[in-house]
Design an enzyme around this catalytic site. Sequence first.
Site, PDB file in Angstrom:
ATOM      1  N   GLY A 156      11.760  -3.847 -25.426  1.00 25.44           N
ATOM      2  CA  GLY A 156      11.693  -3.279 -24.078  1.00 25.44           C
ATOM      3  C   GLY A 156      11.009  -1.927 -24.068  1.00 25.44           C
ATOM      4  N   THR A 157      10.414  -1.577 -22.931  1.00 27.17           N
ATOM      5  CA  THR A 157       9.803  -0.261 -22.805  1.00 27.17           C
ATOM      6  C   THR A 157      10.876   0.817 -22.881  1.00 27.17           C
ATOM      7  OG1 THR A 157       9.906  -0.476 -20.395  1.00 27.17           O
ATOM      8  CG2 THR A 157       7.817  -1.050 -21.474  1.00 27.17           C
ATOM      9  N   PRO A 158      10.541   2.002 -23.411  1.00 23.36           N
ATOM     10  CA  PRO A 158      11.582   2.988 -23.727  1.00 23.36           C
ATOM     11  C   PRO A 158      12.156   3.711 -22.521  1.00 23.36           C
ATOM     12  CG  PRO A 158       9.405   3.864 -24.238  1.00 23.36           C
ATOM     13  CD  PRO A 158       9.206   2.424 -23.844  1.00 23.36           C
TER      14      PRO A 158
END
Length: 256
Positions: free
Chosen positions: A35-37
Site C-alpha cells: 500500500g502507498t505510505p
Amino acid sequence: MQGQQQQAYDRGITIFSPDGRLYQVEYAREAVKRGTPSVGVRTPEGVVLAADKRRRSKMIEPDSVEKLHKADEHIGIASAGHVADARKLIDVARREAQVNRLRYGEPITVETLAKTVTDFIQQYTQYGGARPFGVSLIVGGVTNGRPRLFECDPSGTPYEWQALSVGANRTDIRDHLEAEYEDDMTLSEGVDLALSALSVHDDEEMTPEGVDLATIDADTEEYVHLPPEEVQTHLAERDLLAEDVDDEEPDDDAAE
C-alpha cells in the site's frame, strides 16, 4: 511429509509453525507493504497525519480516494494496505468512540481506542475460517491536552510512537523520521517533517490532489482535514510541489 506440514502451517491461521510464527499474519504485513505510505508525527503542539493518495487513473474522483479518516472530534486515523479492510476497522473505531460518549459522557482516549481496535484485529489471528486484516493503521489524537500516536498492525499489537510510517518504503521513511525528528518541534514543523517523509517515497515531487494531510491541535483538540488549496501551499513552501502532475499509480488496485 515435511513439505505437507509446512503447507499446513502456511494455510492455518490457528497453527503456529515450529519456530513460533503465524505465517498468515506475516502475509498480512506483506499486504500492508504494497500500500502507498502514510505518516504520523507527534509534537508537543499536536499530531500530524499525512498520506500518499495518488489516483490510479485520471477518471477517478479525488475525493473517493480516502487515506485519512476522522474517528472522533479529537482523533484521526491513517491507513495503509487493503482499502476494504481499513474501512471495516474505521467503522469499528467510530462505533467505539460513539459508544464511549453515550456510555460515559466523555470522549474516548486515544490509547483506549487504539487498544480496542487492536483487540478486534487480534481476534482474527486466532479463529479458524477467517484471515487477518491486511492493513495497518496510525491512530493519532489528543487526550486532555496530551498528543498521542499509535500504530495498529495486523498482529493486533498497539505500539506508541513519536513518529512513524506504514506502507511502502517504511524502512527508508523511518530512517528519515529518525534523522529529522526533534522532541520540541512545533505543529508546523511536524507538517514539514511529515511531508518531507512522504517525499522519500514520492521522489520529492507531489501534487495537492495526491496528498492527504490532517492535524489535531493540542489546544483545540480538534481534527482538521486540510483542503487541497492548503496542501498546495504547504508543498510549495517546502519546494515539494511537482511541476507536472504524474498520474501513474501502483499496480495493486486493492492496496492503498
